[in-house]
Design a protein around this motif. Structure first.
Motif, PDB file in Angstrom:
ATOM      1  N   GLY A   8      50.465  40.678  45.356  1.00  0.00           N
ATOM      2  CA  GLY A   8      51.841  40.299  45.047  1.00  0.00           C
ATOM      3  C   GLY A   8      52.746  40.468  46.240  1.00  0.00           C
ATOM      4  N   ALA A   9      52.211  40.163  47.439  1.00  0.00           N
ATOM      5  CA  ALA A   9      52.907  40.489  48.687  1.00  0.00           C
ATOM      6  C   ALA A   9      53.906  39.431  49.139  1.00  0.00           C
ATOM      7  CB  ALA A   9      51.880  40.705  49.804  1.00  0.00           C
ATOM      8  N   ALA A  10      53.975  38.318  48.445  1.00  0.00           N
ATOM      9  CA  ALA A  10      54.820  37.219  48.918  1.00  0.00           C
ATOM     10  C   ALA A  10      56.300  37.444  48.647  1.00  0.00           C
ATOM     11  CB  ALA A  10      54.376  35.904  48.281  1.00  0.00           C
ATOM     12  N   SER A  11      56.632  38.365  47.752  1.00  0.00           N
ATOM     13  CA  SER A  11      58.036  38.550  47.400  1.00  0.00           C
ATOM     14  C   SER A  11      58.230  39.912  46.757  1.00  0.00           C
ATOM     15  CB  SER A  11      58.498  37.444  46.429  1.00  0.00           C
ATOM     16  OG  SER A  11      57.735  37.498  45.222  1.00  0.00           O
ATOM     17  N   GLY A  12      59.490  40.251  46.480  1.00  0.00           N
ATOM     18  CA  GLY A  12      59.808  41.441  45.722  1.00  0.00           C
ATOM     19  C   GLY A  12      59.312  42.728  46.348  1.00  0.00           C
ATOM     20  N   LEU A  13      58.859  43.638  45.490  1.00  0.00           N
ATOM     21  CA  LEU A  13      58.392  44.933  45.964  1.00  0.00           C
ATOM     22  C   LEU A  13      57.195  44.791  46.886  1.00  0.00           C
ATOM     23  CD1 LEU A  13      58.560  48.004  45.923  1.00  0.00           C
ATOM     24  CD2 LEU A  13      57.163  47.992  43.833  1.00  0.00           C
ATOM     25  N   GLY A  14      56.303  43.835  46.613  1.00  0.00           N
ATOM     26  CA  GLY A  14      55.147  43.629  47.473  1.00  0.00           C
ATOM     27  C   GLY A  14      55.547  43.316  48.899  1.00  0.00           C
ATOM     28  N   ASP A  32      48.497  37.050  47.666  1.00  0.00           N
ATOM     29  CA  ASP A  32      49.300  36.527  46.553  1.00  0.00           C
ATOM     30  C   ASP A  32      48.621  35.260  46.051  1.00  0.00           C
ATOM     31  OD1 ASP A  32      51.579  35.921  44.796  1.00  0.00           O
ATOM     32  OD2 ASP A  32      52.698  37.282  46.090  1.00  0.00           O
ATOM     33  N   VAL A  33      49.187  34.670  44.992  1.00  0.00           N
ATOM     34  CA  VAL A  33      48.552  33.480  44.409  1.00  0.00           C
ATOM     35  C   VAL A  33      48.800  32.230  45.250  1.00  0.00           C
ATOM     36  CG1 VAL A  33      48.536  34.308  42.045  1.00  0.00           C
ATOM     37  CG2 VAL A  33      50.559  33.137  42.905  1.00  0.00           C
ATOM     38  N   SER A  34      49.827  32.236  46.080  1.00  0.00           N
ATOM     39  CA  SER A  34      50.129  31.070  46.903  1.00  0.00           C
ATOM     40  C   SER A  34      49.088  30.905  48.003  1.00  0.00           C
ATOM     41  CB  SER A  34      51.514  31.211  47.534  1.00  0.00           C
ATOM     42  OG  SER A  34      51.735  30.191  48.490  1.00  0.00           O
ATOM     43  N   PRO A  35      48.676  29.663  48.290  1.00  0.00           N
ATOM     44  CA  PRO A  35      47.739  29.446  49.392  1.00  0.00           C
ATOM     45  C   PRO A  35      48.390  29.551  50.768  1.00  0.00           C
ATOM     46  CG  PRO A  35      48.342  27.348  48.402  1.00  0.00           C
ATOM     47  CD  PRO A  35      48.982  28.420  47.550  1.00  0.00           C
ATOM     48  N   LEU A  71      44.573  50.530  48.802  1.00  0.00           N
ATOM     49  CA  LEU A  71      44.673  49.332  47.962  1.00  0.00           C
ATOM     50  C   LEU A  71      45.926  49.464  47.109  1.00  0.00           C
ATOM     51  CD1 LEU A  71      43.632  46.759  46.471  1.00  0.00           C
ATOM     52  CD2 LEU A  71      42.374  48.326  44.950  1.00  0.00           C
ATOM     53  N   VAL A  72      46.849  48.512  47.233  1.00  0.00           N
ATOM     54  CA  VAL A  72      48.074  48.516  46.429  1.00  0.00           C
ATOM     55  C   VAL A  72      47.997  47.379  45.410  1.00  0.00           C
ATOM     56  CG1 VAL A  72      50.591  48.478  46.440  1.00  0.00           C
ATOM     57  CG2 VAL A  72      49.357  49.415  48.410  1.00  0.00           C
ATOM     58  N   ASN A  73      47.721  47.740  44.166  1.00  0.00           N
ATOM     59  CA  ASN A  73      47.689  46.769  43.070  1.00  0.00           C
ATOM     60  C   ASN A  73      49.109  46.586  42.560  1.00  0.00           C
ATOM     61  OD1 ASN A  73      44.834  46.119  42.674  1.00  0.00           O
ATOM     62  ND2 ASN A  73      44.601  48.262  42.089  1.00  0.00           N
ATOM     63  N   ASN A  74      49.809  45.616  43.135  1.00  0.00           N
ATOM     64  CA  ASN A  74      51.235  45.461  42.874  1.00  0.00           C
ATOM     65  C   ASN A  74      51.586  44.185  42.114  1.00  0.00           C
ATOM     66  OD1 ASN A  74      54.248  45.907  43.588  1.00  0.00           O
ATOM     67  ND2 ASN A  74      53.791  43.887  44.449  1.00  0.00           N
ATOM     68  N   ALA A  75      50.724  43.182  42.110  1.00  0.00           N
ATOM     69  CA  ALA A  75      51.060  41.892  41.496  1.00  0.00           C
ATOM     70  C   ALA A  75      51.331  42.051  40.011  1.00  0.00           C
ATOM     71  CB  ALA A  75      49.924  40.900  41.719  1.00  0.00           C
ATOM     72  N   GLY A  76      52.328  41.322  39.517  1.00  0.00           N
ATOM     73  CA  GLY A  76      52.623  41.385  38.094  1.00  0.00           C
ATOM     74  C   GLY A  76      53.721  40.410  37.718  1.00  0.00           C
ATOM     75  N   ILE A  77      53.930  40.278  36.423  1.00  0.00           N
ATOM     76  CA  ILE A  77      54.971  39.396  35.891  1.00  0.00           C
ATOM     77  C   ILE A  77      55.843  40.201  34.924  1.00  0.00           C
ATOM     78  CG2 ILE A  77      53.605  37.292  36.124  1.00  0.00           C
ATOM     79  CD1 ILE A  77      52.997  37.530  33.080  1.00  0.00           C
TER      80      ILE A  77
END
Length: 259
Positions: A8-14, A32-35, A71-77
């Motif tokens: 989840g590194a593309a934005s926000g806390l990531g 992140d999910v974006s290519p 390892l930072v498991n940060n991605a979420g909705i």
């Protein structure tokens, strides 16, 4: 200098965590999910719902870094809603991303950490994993699951020298509100307002989180409102219950009047 992977590194806390890790001199792989890579640091497309993407991330770390330290498991909705309004499809989506995404990340990298006999897992949960406001049953449930998973692994992986931290912030300004969608639009609008009007930024939260990671703290509660809610629940339960029921009453009134 640590080798760090952030989901989840593309934005926000990531993104804020990536920037602070880089500023501290660490090697960072953002995912992140974006290519498309969002910045100048190494980047890998990773959908936390995909075991194949996780396998590719492990392979990247082994081939390029000969391992991983953090390892930072940060991605979420963001999600939420009243139990009789939010759909089961919405439940499936948030469980798959916010809870099972963390499970997949831990499962993917734990064998590597065990071989190294070192490493640190940092799971982003939420204050909602510790205290459980009304009209947020799905979000509370998955975040509480992340807290429980993190505590379990902190004991399970201790013999291998692997530390586990879990991050539990309250609302802070981020684009997380853009991920809100679902049948309960009234509750979604309330959540968006709480996120967007928070006085805290993602960087404010990231600064405290990084400090907690350095100290290998297990439970990282990075802001005052989250700390107050947690301690109120633990030591002043009648007051906590009254507060939660007032929130429920106000939300009910707004929903009844279509606000």
């Amino acid at each position: 200098m640590s080798r760090v992977l952030v989901t989840g590194a593309a934005s926000g806390l990531g993104a804020a965590l990536v920037a602070r890790f880089v500023a501290d001199g660490h090697q960072v792989l953002g995912t992140d999910v974006s290519p498309d890579a969002p910045g100048s640091t190494p980047y890998l497309k990773l959908d936390v719902r995909s075991p194949e993407d996780w396998d590719a991330a492990v392979a990247w770390c082994e081939e390029n870094w000969d391992g991983l330290d953090i390892l930072v498991n940060n991605a979420g909705i963001a999600t939420g809603g009243r139990i009789d309004v939010e759909t089961l499809d919405e439940w499936d989506r948030v469980v798959d991303i916010n809870l099972m995404g963390v499970v997949r990340g831990c499962r993917a990298f734990v064998p590597l950490f065990k071989r190294q006999r070192s490493g640190q897992i940092v799971n982003t949960a939420s204050a909602a994993g510790l205290v459980h406001p009304p009209m947020m049953s799905s979000y509370n449930t998955v975040k509480a699951g992340v807290v429980a998973l993190s505590e379990t692994l902190s004991h399970e992986l201790s013999p291998y020298g692997v530390h586990v931290s879990v991050v539990c912030p309250s609302f802070f300004r981020t684009n997380l509100a853009d991920s809100i969608r679902g049948a309960d639009s009234a509750m979604g609008a309330t959540a968006r307002q709480l996120i967007e009007k928070s006085p805290r930024s993602a960087d404010d939260i990231a600064a405290v989180v990084i400090a907690g990671i350095k100290k290998k703290q297990h439970l990282i509660i990075p802001d005052r409102p989250a700390q107050l809610a947690y301690w109120t629940k633990r030591f002043a339960r009648p007051l906590y219950n009254r507060q939660m029921r007032r929130i429920a009453a106000r939300a009910h009134e707004r929903a009844e009047h279509g606000r």
